[in-house]
Design a protein around this motif. Structure first.
Motif, PDB file in Angstrom:
ATOM      1  N   LEU A  54       1.137  -1.450   0.136  1.00 42.84           N
ATOM      2  CA  LEU A  54      -0.300  -0.371  -0.227  1.00 42.84           C
ATOM      3  C   LEU A  54       1.269   1.542   0.111  1.00 42.84           C
ATOM      4  O   LEU A  54       1.249   2.159   0.516  1.00 42.84           O
ATOM      5  N   GLN A  55       1.038   1.726  -1.303  1.00 46.11           N
ATOM      6  CA  GLN A  55       2.120   3.132  -1.607  1.00 46.11           C
ATOM      7  C   GLN A  55       1.843   4.133  -0.980  1.00 46.11           C
ATOM      8  O   GLN A  55       0.234   4.677  -2.055  1.00 46.11           O
ATOM      9  N   PHE A  56       1.666   4.475   0.366  1.00 46.44           N
ATOM     10  CA  PHE A  56       1.402   6.364  -0.103  1.00 46.44           C
ATOM     11  C   PHE A  56       1.916   7.145  -0.715  1.00 46.44           C
ATOM     12  O   PHE A  56       2.824   7.068  -1.104  1.00 46.44           O
ATOM     13  N   TRP A  57       1.033   8.097  -1.512  1.00 47.90           N
ATOM     14  CA  TRP A  57       1.301   9.094  -2.128  1.00 47.90           C
ATOM     15  C   TRP A  57       1.149  10.342  -2.547  1.00 47.90           C
ATOM     16  O   TRP A  57      -0.406  10.733  -1.689  1.00 47.90           O
ATOM     17  N   GLY A  58       1.453  11.812  -2.686  1.00 55.48           N
ATOM     18  CA  GLY A  58       0.899  13.331  -2.678  1.00 55.48           C
ATOM     19  C   GLY A  58      -0.257  12.945  -3.318  1.00 55.48           C
ATOM     20  O   GLY A  58      -0.328  12.546  -4.390  1.00 55.48           O
ATOM     21  N   GLY A  59      -1.502  14.205  -2.977  1.00 56.92           N
ATOM     22  CA  GLY A  59      -2.297  14.153  -4.114  1.00 56.92           C
ATOM     23  C   GLY A  59      -2.174  15.100  -4.646  1.00 56.92           C
ATOM     24  O   GLY A  59      -3.703  15.147  -5.800  1.00 56.92           O
ATOM     25  N   SER A  60      -1.139  15.837  -5.200  1.00 56.01           N
ATOM     26  CA  SER A  60      -1.447  16.571  -6.096  1.00 56.01           C
ATOM     27  C   SER A  60      -0.331  17.203  -5.780  1.00 56.01           C
ATOM     28  O   SER A  60       1.329  16.592  -5.147  1.00 56.01           O
ATOM     29  N   LYS A  61       0.426  17.904  -6.609  1.00 57.29           N
ATOM     30  CA  LYS A  61       2.271  18.775  -6.968  1.00 57.29           C
ATOM     31  C   LYS A  61       1.715  19.778  -6.134  1.00 57.29           C
ATOM     32  O   LYS A  61       1.592  19.695  -6.141  1.00 57.29           O
ATOM     33  N   ASN A  62       3.200  20.071  -5.780  1.00 57.39           N
ATOM     34  CA  ASN A  62       3.177  21.060  -4.675  1.00 57.39           C
ATOM     35  C   ASN A  62       2.354  22.020  -5.060  1.00 57.39           C
ATOM     36  O   ASN A  62       2.689  22.323  -6.369  1.00 57.39           O
ATOM     37  N   ILE A  63       1.346  22.985  -4.557  1.00 59.40           N
ATOM     38  CA  ILE A  63       0.920  24.260  -5.007  1.00 59.40           C
ATOM     39  C   ILE A  63       1.725  25.232  -5.355  1.00 59.40           C
ATOM     40  O   ILE A  63       1.799  26.276  -6.770  1.00 59.40           O
ATOM     41  N   ASN A  64       3.092  25.061  -5.126  1.00 62.61           N
ATOM     42  CA  ASN A  64       4.200  26.290  -5.859  1.00 62.61           C
ATOM     43  C   ASN A  64       5.063  26.227  -6.410  1.00 62.61           C
ATOM     44  O   ASN A  64       6.198  26.846  -7.110  1.00 62.61           O
ATOM     45  N   LEU A  65       4.723  24.393  -7.364  1.00 64.15           N
ATOM     46  CA  LEU A  65       5.390  24.321  -8.596  1.00 64.15           C
ATOM     47  C   LEU A  65       4.568  24.627 -10.123  1.00 64.15           C
ATOM     48  O   LEU A  65       3.499  24.914  -9.270  1.00 64.15           O
ATOM     49  N   PRO A  66       4.957  25.137 -10.910  1.00 62.91           N
ATOM     50  CA  PRO A  66       4.384  25.668 -12.187  1.00 62.91           C
ATOM     51  C   PRO A  66       3.914  25.082 -12.631  1.00 62.91           C
ATOM     52  O   PRO A  66       3.588  24.772 -13.880  1.00 62.91           O
ATOM     53  N   GLN A  68       1.149  20.832 -12.935  1.00 60.54           N
ATOM     54  CA  GLN A  68       0.385  20.250 -12.232  1.00 60.54           C
ATOM     55  C   GLN A  68       0.040  19.268 -12.440  1.00 60.54           C
ATOM     56  O   GLN A  68      -0.489  18.263 -11.833  1.00 60.54           O
ATOM     57  N   GLU A  69       0.592  18.302 -13.357  1.00 60.18           N
ATOM     58  CA  GLU A  69       0.575  16.744 -13.519  1.00 60.18           C
ATOM     59  C   GLU A  69       1.802  16.036 -13.032  1.00 60.18           C
ATOM     60  O   GLU A  69       2.715  16.718 -13.087  1.00 60.18           O
ATOM     61  N   ALA A  70       1.519  14.918 -13.185  1.00 59.45           N
ATOM     62  CA  ALA A  70       3.291  14.188 -12.986  1.00 59.45           C
ATOM     63  C   ALA A  70       3.804  13.607 -14.171  1.00 59.45           C
ATOM     64  O   ALA A  70       3.662  14.262 -15.020  1.00 59.45           O
ATOM     65  N   PRO A 102      -2.771   7.924  -3.930  1.00 61.93           N
ATOM     66  CA  PRO A 102      -2.238   9.195  -3.379  1.00 61.93           C
ATOM     67  C   PRO A 102      -3.576  10.366  -3.120  1.00 61.93           C
ATOM     68  O   PRO A 102      -4.871  10.069  -3.003  1.00 61.93           O
ATOM     69  N   GLY A 103      -3.578  11.141  -2.041  1.00 64.77           N
ATOM     70  CA  GLY A 103      -4.258  11.747  -0.992  1.00 64.77           C
ATOM     71  C   GLY A 103      -4.559  13.126  -1.654  1.00 64.77           C
ATOM     72  O   GLY A 103      -4.659  13.987  -1.399  1.00 64.77           O
ATOM     73  N   ASP A 104      -5.379  12.927  -2.382  1.00 64.57           N
ATOM     74  CA  ASP A 104      -6.223  14.050  -3.542  1.00 64.57           C
ATOM     75  C   ASP A 104      -7.629  14.749  -1.864  1.00 64.57           C
ATOM     76  O   ASP A 104      -6.870  16.197  -2.084  1.00 64.57           O
ATOM     77  N   GLU A 105      -8.025  13.940  -1.611  1.00 65.75           N
ATOM     78  CA  GLU A 105      -9.557  14.469  -0.910  1.00 65.75           C
ATOM     79  C   GLU A 105      -8.631  15.379   0.679  1.00 65.75           C
ATOM     80  O   GLU A 105      -8.878  16.436   1.321  1.00 65.75           O
ATOM     81  N   ARG A 106      -7.557  14.346   1.075  1.00 60.18           N
ATOM     82  CA  ARG A 106      -6.743  14.746   2.223  1.00 60.18           C
ATOM     83  C   ARG A 106      -5.652  16.451   2.050  1.00 60.18           C
ATOM     84  O   ARG A 106      -6.103  16.798   2.939  1.00 60.18           O
ATOM     85  N   LYS A 115      -9.916  21.463  -5.860  1.00 54.24           N
ATOM     86  CA  LYS A 115      -9.834  19.847  -6.851  1.00 54.24           C
ATOM     87  C   LYS A 115      -9.353  19.329  -8.450  1.00 54.24           C
ATOM     88  O   LYS A 115      -9.053  18.447  -8.063  1.00 54.24           O
ATOM     89  N   ASP A 116      -9.284  20.827  -9.309  1.00 53.26           N
ATOM     90  CA  ASP A 116      -9.800  20.495 -10.207  1.00 53.26           C
ATOM     91  C   ASP A 116      -7.979  20.079 -10.480  1.00 53.26           C
ATOM     92  O   ASP A 116      -7.368  20.054 -11.279  1.00 53.26           O
ATOM     93  N   ARG A 117      -7.160  21.159  -9.471  1.00 53.36           N
ATOM     94  CA  ARG A 117      -5.611  20.664  -9.207  1.00 53.36           C
ATOM     95  C   ARG A 117      -5.141  19.349  -9.317  1.00 53.36           C
ATOM     96  O   ARG A 117      -4.778  18.438  -9.356  1.00 53.36           O
TER      97      ARG A 117
END
Length: 294
Positions: A54-66, A68-70, A102-106, A115-117
């Motif tokens: 069970l691999q824990f993963w971030g829910g988005s690219k860091n908000i300070n990065l330009p 949004q996608e993997a 990925p922890g999207d809603e988290r 949410k769109d991000r």
């Protein structure tokens, strides 16, 4: 008897590969964590099944990065896990399987990420993961929330644990870490920044404690947890909900910690932009962006 001894030997070899210096982030497991991981591997070997993570993963690219996608960071990290699987297959053909969550809603709750991000990130990560012939499956945490009464439990956890979480020994460290995951304006006062960081650390703690309390990962009970850090994140905050941490599903103590893009790389892929320098993928985090003029 010979078959039991053979299976035990295979399980030991698998464990040694998973905890090799080129894959392992942090110190070697010891005590109960080592015992739980080996026992889980042994059970899978006895049934000729893949070793499941069970691999824990971030829910988005860091908000300070330009972006949004993997990108190349996520690809390099999946490649590193695939290399580990190739090594395992030399001694155990069923190999490994990673269920990435990925922890999207988290992060929507804790870091106010739109949410769109998170949707863009999860979709791009799933597309990338599909290239690896079934080694990975991606299920965002929002799907797991929907299967449980998450928000009712979240409200109760908020009432019961808010003040206790603020008193945990690592809470100030969590507050400092939260600063890297929030978008701050030059207009924000230091007081404003501290308040937002404290709120984010508290909300993230409450979310993780609630996830374990409501057992959102129950369907992965026979999996080994895996992280891209050296210690179980939010362990102290989660523990507040459990007299016996072994009651978590899957057992929180049954965890391994891995490098990301290559041996020695500890930057999480969602915290950086990938740069191909011709021989390696550089994980350029927000503090390094100016260096690479991104």
């Amino acid at each position: 008897m010979d078959n039991i001894l053979t299976n035990s030997s295979v399980a030991e070899n698998i464990y040694k590969i998973l905890t090799r210096k080129d894959f392992r982030n942090g110190p070697l497991p010891d005590g109960i964590r080592k015992d739980l991981v080996i026992k889980n591997i042994q059970e899978k070997v006895n049934r000729n099944l893949p070793i499941k993570f069970l691999q824990f993963w971030g829910g988005s690219k860091n908000i300070n990065l330009p972006i949004q996608e993997a990108d190349l960071c996520e690809e390099a990290t999946l490649n590193q896990l695939a290399r580990m699987n190739a090594e395992i297959k030399k001694v155990y053909q069923p190999g490994l399987f990673f269920h990435i969550v990925p922890g999207d809603e988290r992060v929507q709750i804790a870091n106010k990420i739109p949410k769109d991000r998170t949707d863009k990130y999860v979709k791009s990560l799933a597309t990338l993961a599909d290239r690896y012939s079934g080694l990975f499956k991606v299920t965002p945490v929002s799907v797991l929330y929907a299967k449980k009464d998450f928000y009712k439990c979240f409200d109760n956890t908020k009432k019961e644990l808010t003040e206790k979480i603020k008193l945990t020994v690592n809470f100030e460290k969590l507050v400092k870490g939260a600063r890297n995951n929030l978008m701050m304006s030059d207009k924000n006062s230091e007081e404003d920044v501290n308040r937002q960081c404290s709120e984010a650390a508290l909300n993230y703690s409450l979310v993780r404690a609630t996830e374990e309390k409501v057992e959102i990962f129950e369907e992965f009970e026979d999996y080994i947890r895996s992280y891209f850090v050296k210690h179980i994140p939010f362990y102290q905050q989660i523990k507040l909900n459990f007299g016996d941490i072994g009651k978590t599903k899957p057992n929180l103590e049954r965890s391994l910690f891995f490098y990301t893009g290559k041996k020695g790389n500890i930057t999480q892929p969602w915290q950086a932009i990938g740069i191909n320098d011709g021989t390696n993928i550089i994980f350029a985090s927000q503090t390094k962006l100016d260096r690479y003029k991104l």
